[in-house]
Design a protein around this motif. Sequence first.
Motif, short mmCIF file in Angstrom:
data_model
loop_
_atom_site.label_atom_id
_atom_site.label_comp_id
_atom_site.label_asym_id
_atom_site.label_seq_id
_atom_site.Cartn_x
_atom_site.Cartn_y
_atom_site.Cartn_z
N ASN A 157 0.68 -1.30 0.16
CA ASN A 157 -0.18 0.12 -0.12
C ASN A 157 0.84 1.28 0.03
OD1 ASN A 157 -2.36 1.38 0.16
ND2 ASN A 157 -2.70 1.28 2.10
N THR A 161 1.75 4.06 -2.82
CA THR A 161 1.55 5.58 -2.45
C THR A 161 2.90 6.54 -2.93
OG1 THR A 161 -0.06 5.13 -0.95
CG2 THR A 161 1.25 7.46 -0.63
N ASN A 178 -1.91 6.97 5.19
CA ASN A 178 -1.86 6.89 3.88
C ASN A 178 -2.73 7.28 3.20
OD1 ASN A 178 -0.24 5.21 1.95
ND2 ASN A 178 -2.31 4.50 1.24
N TRP A 179 -4.12 7.51 3.84
CA TRP A 179 -5.04 8.10 2.94
C TRP A 179 -5.20 9.46 2.65
CZ3 TRP A 179 -8.59 6.67 -0.61
CH2 TRP A 179 -9.71 7.48 -0.60
N VAL A 182 -2.68 10.23 0.00
CA VAL A 182 -3.25 10.06 -1.41
C VAL A 182 -4.15 11.15 -1.67
CG1 VAL A 182 -4.91 8.15 -2.69
CG2 VAL A 182 -3.30 7.41 -1.24
N ALA A 185 -2.61 13.64 -4.29
CA ALA A 185 -2.38 13.47 -5.49
C ALA A 185 -2.84 14.31 -6.29
CB ALA A 185 -2.65 11.86 -5.71
N THR A 191 -4.80 6.87 -9.14
CA THR A 191 -5.17 6.35 -7.89
C THR A 191 -5.74 4.88 -7.75
OG1 THR A 191 -6.87 7.75 -7.33
CG2 THR A 191 -4.88 8.54 -6.60
N ASN A 194 -4.29 2.33 -5.67
CA ASN A 194 -4.62 2.56 -4.18
C ASN A 194 -5.84 2.34 -3.54
OD1 ASN A 194 -2.25 4.58 -5.47
ND2 ASN A 194 -1.75 4.58 -3.30
#
Length: 309
Positions: A157, A161, A178-179, A182, A185, A191, A194
């Motif tokens: 994951n 990213t 992480n989210w 993202v 981006a 994405t 992801n």
Amino acid sequence: MENVSIVRNFILVGFNESFSYRITLFSLTLLYYCMILFFNISLIAIIILDENLHEPMYILLCSFCFNGLYGTTGFYPKFLLDLLSPAPEISYAGCLLQAFVMYSFACCELSILAVMAYDRYLAICRPLHYHSLMSKRRLSQLVCFSWLTPFCIFSINVGLTSRLKLCGNNLQKLFCVNWVIVKLACSEADTFSNQAIAYCIILIYCFHGFFIIWSYMHLIRTCVRSKDDSRKFMQTCVPHLTSLLTFAVTTTFDLMFMRFGFTGLPQDLQNFISLEFLLISPFVNPLIYGFKLNKIRNRILRLVREGGK
């Protein structure tokens, strides 16, 4: 793997309203973190040093406390440094590492809770087969599963990213996940991978949740028919259910906050919601198990009495 992002550092915008009382917050946070370390390390030491506690349930509890130390170490030291910094920020590589730690910590917690539910199911519903089914080898496999699965999944994951081109560097949080990365981006960035991995992770850990529910359906059905099993359930399963409920509530709030956002809320309240799973579970879990499980409580009382002589 070439990192095509032009972002080198992230600014942690969540600190903007915390600086008016950062010395007080630093002192309280340092004290709280020291208490988390003390409670978890004490419980781990008691289990390791007492051979009477070298049973599957206590070994899993030891793994549970190790995970609490792992997750909080990924957050509190950096958070304390940021409170003393005039402009809190984190490097891109450091942000990815912290995101990996936060997610793997949360999912490892659920994995360990699932294994603990399986252990209680065997102990209460299938006591005659418990020692053959929960052998040392099986226990080692389950502990490895609960740690390695999140590590492998989130390595993929975070790796995906790291390939995204980012068009912003302001993180609306106190730490990296992480989210949130993202969402920075660029519009032309792909994405899909992801998002696909994210939904696969949700599906995998939903199965963990369903397994826990299935285990407790059988546990409750068995305990209703027997007073001895009911007593065992109250002693060993209630702490597990309390930990599970705490985890479910805190992570649900955090996931809803990340996915949908509540920008109308005060920044301090937003920060608290995002930190609940790092504030409550690592502190409460060792206390719950320490006071509720007879063997551990008796061992603690014995140490207190010996220390008072």
